[in-house]
Scaffold this motif. Structure first.
Motif, mmCIF file in Angstrom:
data_model
loop_
_atom_site.group_PDB
_atom_site.id
_atom_site.type_symbol
_atom_site.label_atom_id
_atom_site.label_comp_id
_atom_site.label_asym_id
_atom_site.label_seq_id
_atom_site.Cartn_x
_atom_site.Cartn_y
_atom_site.Cartn_z
ATOM 1 N N VAL A 1 52.358 35.980 44.493
ATOM 2 C CA VAL A 1 52.986 36.966 45.372
ATOM 3 C C VAL A 1 52.647 38.372 44.876
ATOM 4 C CG1 VAL A 1 55.183 37.877 46.233
ATOM 5 C CG2 VAL A 1 54.884 35.402 45.949
ATOM 6 N N PRO A 2 51.996 39.201 45.724
ATOM 7 C CA PRO A 2 51.675 40.574 45.304
ATOM 8 C C PRO A 2 52.959 41.331 44.940
ATOM 9 C CG PRO A 2 50.501 39.990 47.312
ATOM 10 C CD PRO A 2 51.491 38.897 47.071
ATOM 11 N N GLY A 3 52.909 42.069 43.867
ATOM 12 C CA GLY A 3 54.082 42.832 43.452
ATOM 13 C C GLY A 3 54.911 42.169 42.381
ATOM 14 N N THR A 4 54.638 40.885 42.097
ATOM 15 C CA THR A 4 55.369 40.222 41.018
ATOM 16 C C THR A 4 54.639 40.448 39.700
ATOM 17 O OG1 THR A 4 54.199 38.117 41.342
ATOM 18 C CG2 THR A 4 56.278 38.404 42.535
ATOM 19 N N SER A 5 55.413 40.551 38.634
ATOM 20 C CA SER A 5 54.801 40.760 37.321
ATOM 21 C C SER A 5 53.963 39.547 36.925
ATOM 22 C CB SER A 5 55.880 41.021 36.267
ATOM 23 O OG SER A 5 56.786 39.936 36.173
ATOM 24 N N ALA A 6 54.381 38.346 37.338
ATOM 25 C CA ALA A 6 53.635 37.129 36.982
ATOM 26 C C ALA A 6 52.234 37.163 37.578
ATOM 27 C CB ALA A 6 54.384 35.889 37.450
ATOM 28 N N ALA A 7 52.128 37.526 38.854
ATOM 29 C CA ALA A 7 50.813 37.586 39.498
ATOM 30 C C ALA A 7 49.948 38.672 38.862
ATOM 31 C CB ALA A 7 50.979 37.845 40.991
ATOM 32 N N ARG A 8 50.536 39.821 38.633
ATOM 33 C CA ARG A 8 49.787 40.929 38.027
ATOM 34 C C ARG A 8 49.264 40.557 36.642
ATOM 35 N NH1 ARG A 8 53.850 44.595 36.996
ATOM 36 N NH2 ARG A 8 53.985 43.678 34.921
ATOM 37 N N ASP A 9 50.150 40.004 35.810
ATOM 38 C CA ASP A 9 49.787 39.725 34.415
ATOM 39 C C ASP A 9 48.819 38.554 34.288
ATOM 40 O OD1 ASP A 9 51.450 41.800 33.788
ATOM 41 O OD2 ASP A 9 53.082 40.563 33.023
ATOM 42 N N ARG A 10 49.031 37.497 35.069
ATOM 43 C CA ARG A 10 48.114 36.346 35.009
ATOM 44 C C ARG A 10 46.727 36.756 35.477
ATOM 45 N NH1 ARG A 10 52.365 31.654 37.249
ATOM 46 N NH2 ARG A 10 53.938 32.163 35.671
ATOM 47 N N GLY A 11 46.689 37.575 36.526
ATOM 48 C CA GLY A 11 45.402 38.077 37.011
ATOM 49 C C GLY A 11 44.720 38.960 35.992
ATOM 50 N N GLU A 12 45.497 39.804 35.325
ATOM 51 C CA GLU A 12 44.935 40.697 34.305
ATOM 52 C C GLU A 12 44.297 39.897 33.172
ATOM 53 O OE1 GLU A 12 46.555 43.680 30.793
ATOM 54 O OE2 GLU A 12 47.738 43.536 32.631
ATOM 55 N N GLY A 13 44.993 38.889 32.681
ATOM 56 C CA GLY A 13 44.466 38.080 31.584
ATOM 57 C C GLY A 13 43.222 37.314 31.994
ATOM 58 N N PHE A 14 43.262 36.727 33.199
ATOM 59 C CA PHE A 14 42.132 35.956 33.699
ATOM 60 C C PHE A 14 40.891 36.836 33.842
ATOM 61 C CE2 PHE A 14 39.692 34.799 37.558
ATOM 62 C CZ PHE A 14 39.133 33.617 37.101
ATOM 63 N N ASN A 15 41.050 37.988 34.487
ATOM 64 C CA ASN A 15 39.902 38.870 34.723
ATOM 65 C C ASN A 15 39.346 39.449 33.427
ATOM 66 O OD1 ASN A 15 39.299 39.223 37.759
ATOM 67 N ND2 ASN A 15 41.523 39.224 37.663
ATOM 68 N N LYS A 16 40.224 39.660 32.453
ATOM 69 C CA LYS A 16 39.766 40.120 31.140
ATOM 70 C C LYS A 16 38.856 39.076 30.498
ATOM 71 C CE LYS A 16 41.578 41.347 26.558
ATOM 72 N NZ LYS A 16 42.809 41.447 25.729
ATOM 73 N N ALA A 17 39.265 37.793 30.616
ATOM 74 C CA ALA A 17 38.480 36.719 29.996
ATOM 75 C C ALA A 17 37.131 36.528 30.677
ATOM 76 C CB ALA A 17 39.275 35.414 30.028
ATOM 77 N N VAL A 18 37.132 36.512 32.015
ATOM 78 C CA VAL A 18 35.858 36.260 32.707
ATOM 79 C C VAL A 18 34.925 37.463 32.625
ATOM 80 C CG1 VAL A 18 36.847 34.518 34.244
ATOM 81 C CG2 VAL A 18 36.775 36.914 34.990
ATOM 82 N N ALA A 19 35.488 38.670 32.458
ATOM 83 C CA ALA A 19 34.647 39.858 32.341
ATOM 84 C C ALA A 19 33.828 39.844 31.056
ATOM 85 C CB ALA A 19 35.507 41.121 32.394
ATOM 86 N N MET A 20 34.283 39.070 30.073
ATOM 87 C CA MET A 20 33.575 38.972 28.795
ATOM 88 C C MET A 20 32.279 38.167 28.932
ATOM 89 S SD MET A 20 35.524 40.608 26.613
ATOM 90 C CE MET A 20 35.193 40.009 24.959
ATOM 91 N N ALA A 21 32.192 37.384 30.012
ATOM 92 C CA ALA A 21 30.993 36.566 30.238
ATOM 93 C C ALA A 21 30.175 37.196 31.355
ATOM 94 C CB ALA A 21 31.391 35.134 30.604
ATOM 95 N N SER A 22 29.037 37.751 31.030
ATOM 96 C CA SER A 22 28.230 38.474 32.018
ATOM 97 C C SER A 22 27.711 37.577 33.139
ATOM 98 C CB SER A 22 27.056 39.166 31.323
ATOM 99 O OG SER A 22 26.249 38.216 30.645
ATOM 100 N N GLY A 23 27.666 36.267 32.873
ATOM 101 C CA GLY A 23 27.141 35.344 33.881
ATOM 102 C C GLY A 23 28.186 34.810 34.848
ATOM 103 N N ILE A 24 29.420 35.246 34.712
ATOM 104 C CA ILE A 24 30.494 34.784 35.602
ATOM 105 C C ILE A 24 30.748 35.833 36.676
ATOM 106 C CG2 ILE A 24 32.949 34.223 35.789
ATOM 107 C CD1 ILE A 24 31.496 32.023 34.380
#
Length: 293
Positions: A155-178
């Motif tokens: 749900v947009p606006g929830t801290s859970a959605a914001r934080d889970r997305g932040e962690g996920f995108n941080k991890a995949v950004a570390m891999a240039s091939g993703i």
């Protein structure tokens, strides 16, 4: 003998007075939705702990509606409650509800999702950023650092959605091939997860993995993927019973498991500390773990 009986009776009466006095203490739990197994488990954890400690617990379901949530809060504040626990429908919208409790001098404890305003005595939740990062790293490892992935947001606006997305995108950004080829909200809902995933599958001919911000969306996505007869890895979040079963069956790669019952139980423990006048932490993290076959 008479003296002993008299002392025992007096002790019994004192204990009875203490228990009944505590039983008069009423806690409220305003929960975002009970149409989600995770929050049902959280509620059950709170109910069990409240019963053990002799508190009365009022539980109200906000049905994922901020307006209903505010009405629920106003309702419990008109009753004689000592403390309110709340699992917000929306971290911004909940500010009005928390401020209403603040005006009544009713302490507030937030569970699983945080609030972006109002005075909160304590927040109890998993580290959602860390959990999202754990899911992202697992996907990167499984794809050997190369592939196209989809993110199903909560749900947009929830801290859970914001934080889970932040962690996920941080991890995949570390891999240039993703490459994240789609990132869409499905509101933590299984049916919406199915529908959104169907649309993404039609638009994206190549997808290697999906990260869903919760298990309900992950399970919906799996149904869409199976119907499309495509081979795509899916990772969820919460560790619900249905998700663990799907992991064991091999249809879900993994779920980042929260301890929903423990979050509810710890909410009551912290509530008791607050009511006793003890100092509590602003934030109490609850451990996460990855469940995979």
């Amino acid at each position: 003998m008479k003296k002993f009986i008299g002392m025992a009776l007096a002790t019994s009466l004192m204990l009875g007075t203490s228990v009944s006095a505590k039983a008069e203490e009423t806690l409220a739990l305003v929960i975002s939705t009970l149409n989600n197994p995770f929050f049902v488990t959280l509620k059950e954890g709170a109910e069990k702990k409240a019963a053990e400690k002799g508190y009365k617990l009022l539980v109200l379901d906000s049905q994922n509606d901020p307006a209903k949530e505010l009405a629920n809060v106003e309702d419990v504040l008109n009753k004689k409650i000592s403390l309110m626990m709340i699992n917000p429908t929306d971290s911004d919208a909940v500010r009005s509800a928390i401020k209403a409790a603040n005006r009544k001098n009713v302490p507030v404890v937030t569970l699983d999702r945080g609030a972006n305003g109002g005075k909160v005595a304590s927040h109890i939740a998993s580290d959602n950023v860390q959990g999202g990062e754990m899911a992202g790293k697992l996907i990167v490892d499984m794809l050997k650092g190369k592939g196209k992935v989809v993110e199903l947001q909560g749900v947009p606006g929830t801290s859970a959605a914001r934080d889970r997305g932040e962690g996920f995108n941080k991890a995949v950004a570390m891999a240039s091939g993703i490459e994240v080829v789609a990132s869409q909200a499905a509101d933590f809902d299984r049916t919406k997860g199915l529908n959104v995933m169907e649309n993404i599958l039609q638009a994206q001919p190549e997808i290697n993995a999906v990260f869903a911000h919760n298990d309900e969306m992950a399970l919906g996505a799996i149904k869409a993927i199976e119907a499309a007869k495509r081979d795509i890895l899916v990772v969820g979040f919460d560790g619900t019973d249905d998700a663990v079963s799907a992991v064991n069956e091999g249809t879900l790669l993994a779920t980042v498991a929260q301890q929903a019952a423990k979050i509810g139980s710890m909410g009551v423990d912290v509530a008791e500390q607050i009511l006793k006048g003890e100092k509590v932490a602003d934030y109490t993290p609850v451990a996460l773990k990855v469940i995979k076959k």
